[in-house]
Design a protein around this motif. Structure first.
Motif, PDB file in Angstrom:
ATOM      1  N   ARG A   1      17.097   6.532   5.250  1.00  0.00           N
ATOM      2  CA  ARG A   1      17.071   5.107   4.916  1.00  0.00           C
ATOM      3  C   ARG A   1      15.777   4.685   4.242  1.00  0.00           C
ATOM      4  O   ARG A   1      15.748   3.732   3.475  1.00  0.00           O
ATOM      5  CB  ARG A   1      17.260   4.265   6.190  1.00  0.00           C
ATOM      6  CG  ARG A   1      18.577   4.470   6.904  1.00  0.00           C
ATOM      7  CD  ARG A   1      19.771   4.072   6.054  1.00  0.00           C
ATOM      8  NE  ARG A   1      19.594   2.772   5.456  1.00  0.00           N
ATOM      9  CZ  ARG A   1      20.262   1.680   5.754  1.00  0.00           C
ATOM     10  NH1 ARG A   1      21.205   1.733   6.641  1.00  0.00           N
ATOM     11  NH2 ARG A   1      20.004   0.548   5.161  1.00  0.00           N
ATOM     12  N   SER A   2      14.680   5.382   4.548  1.00  0.00           N
ATOM     13  CA  SER A   2      13.383   4.973   4.036  1.00  0.00           C
ATOM     14  C   SER A   2      12.453   6.175   3.969  1.00  0.00           C
ATOM     15  O   SER A   2      12.464   7.021   4.866  1.00  0.00           O
ATOM     16  CB  SER A   2      12.785   3.908   4.972  1.00  0.00           C
ATOM     17  OG  SER A   2      11.472   3.591   4.605  1.00  0.00           O
ATOM     18  N   ILE A   3      11.663   6.240   2.898  1.00  0.00           N
ATOM     19  CA  ILE A   3      10.559   7.186   2.814  1.00  0.00           C
ATOM     20  C   ILE A   3       9.348   6.399   2.346  1.00  0.00           C
ATOM     21  O   ILE A   3       9.269   5.966   1.203  1.00  0.00           O
ATOM     22  CB  ILE A   3      10.849   8.363   1.863  1.00  0.00           C
ATOM     23  CG1 ILE A   3      12.070   9.150   2.333  1.00  0.00           C
ATOM     24  CG2 ILE A   3       9.610   9.278   1.769  1.00  0.00           C
ATOM     25  CD1 ILE A   3      12.483  10.277   1.410  1.00  0.00           C
ATOM     26  N   LEU A   4       8.424   6.169   3.286  1.00  0.00           N
ATOM     27  CA  LEU A   4       7.207   5.412   3.006  1.00  0.00           C
ATOM     28  C   LEU A   4       6.046   6.369   2.769  1.00  0.00           C
ATOM     29  O   LEU A   4       5.865   7.330   3.522  1.00  0.00           O
ATOM     30  CB  LEU A   4       6.851   4.500   4.176  1.00  0.00           C
ATOM     31  CG  LEU A   4       7.824   3.352   4.458  1.00  0.00           C
ATOM     32  CD1 LEU A   4       7.470   2.681   5.781  1.00  0.00           C
ATOM     33  CD2 LEU A   4       7.799   2.353   3.327  1.00  0.00           C
ATOM     34  N   VAL A   5       5.265   6.089   1.730  1.00  0.00           N
ATOM     35  CA  VAL A   5       4.070   6.873   1.421  1.00  0.00           C
ATOM     36  C   VAL A   5       2.886   5.920   1.465  1.00  0.00           C
ATOM     37  O   VAL A   5       2.866   4.912   0.761  1.00  0.00           O
ATOM     38  CB  VAL A   5       4.162   7.528   0.027  1.00  0.00           C
ATOM     39  CG1 VAL A   5       2.924   8.372  -0.249  1.00  0.00           C
ATOM     40  CG2 VAL A   5       5.431   8.354  -0.098  1.00  0.00           C
ATOM     41  N   SER A   6       1.889   6.257   2.282  1.00  0.00           N
ATOM     42  CA  SER A   6       0.706   5.422   2.439  1.00  0.00           C
ATOM     43  C   SER A   6      -0.523   6.178   1.954  1.00  0.00           C
ATOM     44  O   SER A   6      -0.756   7.319   2.368  1.00  0.00           O
ATOM     45  CB  SER A   6       0.538   5.056   3.914  1.00  0.00           C
ATOM     46  OG  SER A   6      -0.667   4.358   4.113  1.00  0.00           O
ATOM     47  N   GLU A   7      -1.302   5.536   1.087  1.00  0.00           N
ATOM     48  CA  GLU A   7      -2.559   6.106   0.598  1.00  0.00           C
ATOM     49  C   GLU A   7      -3.674   5.452   1.395  1.00  0.00           C
ATOM     50  O   GLU A   7      -3.802   4.238   1.397  1.00  0.00           O
ATOM     51  CB  GLU A   7      -2.725   5.839  -0.899  1.00  0.00           C
ATOM     52  CG  GLU A   7      -3.804   6.678  -1.580  1.00  0.00           C
ATOM     53  CD  GLU A   7      -5.210   6.391  -1.120  1.00  0.00           C
ATOM     54  OE1 GLU A   7      -5.948   7.352  -0.852  1.00  0.00           O
ATOM     55  OE2 GLU A   7      -5.591   5.206  -0.995  1.00  0.00           O
ATOM     56  N   ASP A   8      -4.490   6.250   2.092  1.00  0.00           N
ATOM     57  CA  ASP A   8      -5.475   5.667   3.000  1.00  0.00           C
ATOM     58  C   ASP A   8      -6.926   6.057   2.701  1.00  0.00           C
ATOM     59  O   ASP A   8      -7.808   5.793   3.510  1.00  0.00           O
ATOM     60  CB  ASP A   8      -5.134   6.011   4.451  1.00  0.00           C
ATOM     61  CG  ASP A   8      -5.275   7.494   4.746  1.00  0.00           C
ATOM     62  OD1 ASP A   8      -5.476   8.300   3.821  1.00  0.00           O
ATOM     63  OD2 ASP A   8      -5.175   7.848   5.929  1.00  0.00           O
ATOM     64  N   SER A   9      -7.191   6.646   1.525  1.00  0.00           N
ATOM     65  CA  SER A   9      -8.560   7.085   1.230  1.00  0.00           C
ATOM     66  C   SER A   9      -9.296   6.172   0.253  1.00  0.00           C
ATOM     67  O   SER A   9     -10.472   6.360  -0.009  1.00  0.00           O
ATOM     68  CB  SER A   9      -8.536   8.497   0.656  1.00  0.00           C
ATOM     69  OG  SER A   9      -8.042   8.482  -0.672  1.00  0.00           O
ATOM     70  N   GLY A  10      -8.570   5.199  -0.312  1.00  0.00           N
ATOM     71  CA  GLY A  10      -9.178   4.326  -1.311  1.00  0.00           C
ATOM     72  C   GLY A  10      -9.145   4.894  -2.720  1.00  0.00           C
ATOM     73  O   GLY A  10      -9.831   4.394  -3.604  1.00  0.00           O
ATOM     74  N   ASN A  11      -8.333   5.945  -2.916  1.00  0.00           N
ATOM     75  CA  ASN A  11      -8.199   6.573  -4.227  1.00  0.00           C
ATOM     76  C   ASN A  11      -6.726   6.695  -4.599  1.00  0.00           C
ATOM     77  O   ASN A  11      -5.918   7.118  -3.777  1.00  0.00           O
ATOM     78  CB  ASN A  11      -8.794   7.998  -4.207  1.00  0.00           C
ATOM     79  CG  ASN A  11     -10.265   7.990  -3.891  1.00  0.00           C
ATOM     80  OD1 ASN A  11     -11.073   7.656  -4.735  1.00  0.00           O
ATOM     81  ND2 ASN A  11     -10.615   8.349  -2.658  1.00  0.00           N
TER      82      ASN A  11
END
Length: 107
Positions: free
Chosen positions: A32-42
């Protein structure tokens, strides 16, 4: 038929293809969902593939951009994953992306 709601999570610490989800035997999954989170500030990129039971690899997202400090939903419609098929994700750069898939398994 049993319905089980689940999720799978990976922290992409390398640039190797990493298994996000494998459909169990006698099971079809509705992703139903594939979330991608960028957490390094780049800003970074992610590639999502599905491997079928004949070991053929199909690209679902190829070098998809993810902006710095944002979360991106990859799916706009549900994705069906059949028995023994494998979803894999690959980061452009290590240690920047987290991925979470939410799905319904039907067996």
């Amino acid at each position: 038929m049993a319905n089980n709601y689940k999720n799978s999570k990976v922290d992409l610490t390398t640039t190797d293809a990493t298994t996000l989800y494998t459909a169990p035997a006698a099971t079809t999954a509705l992703i139903r969902s594939i979330l991608v989170s960028e957490d390094s500030g780049n800003a970074d990129t992610i590639t999502l593939t599905i491997t079928n039971t004949a070991s053929a690899v199909f690209s679902l997202f190829k070098v998809k951009a993810v902006s710095a400090n944002t979360t991106v939903e990859l799916l706009t419609q549900p994705l069906i994953v059949m028995e023994s098929e494998i979803l894999k994700v690959t980061a452009g750069t290590a240690n920047r992306l987290h991925v979470t898939a939410s799905y319904l398994e039907v067996n």
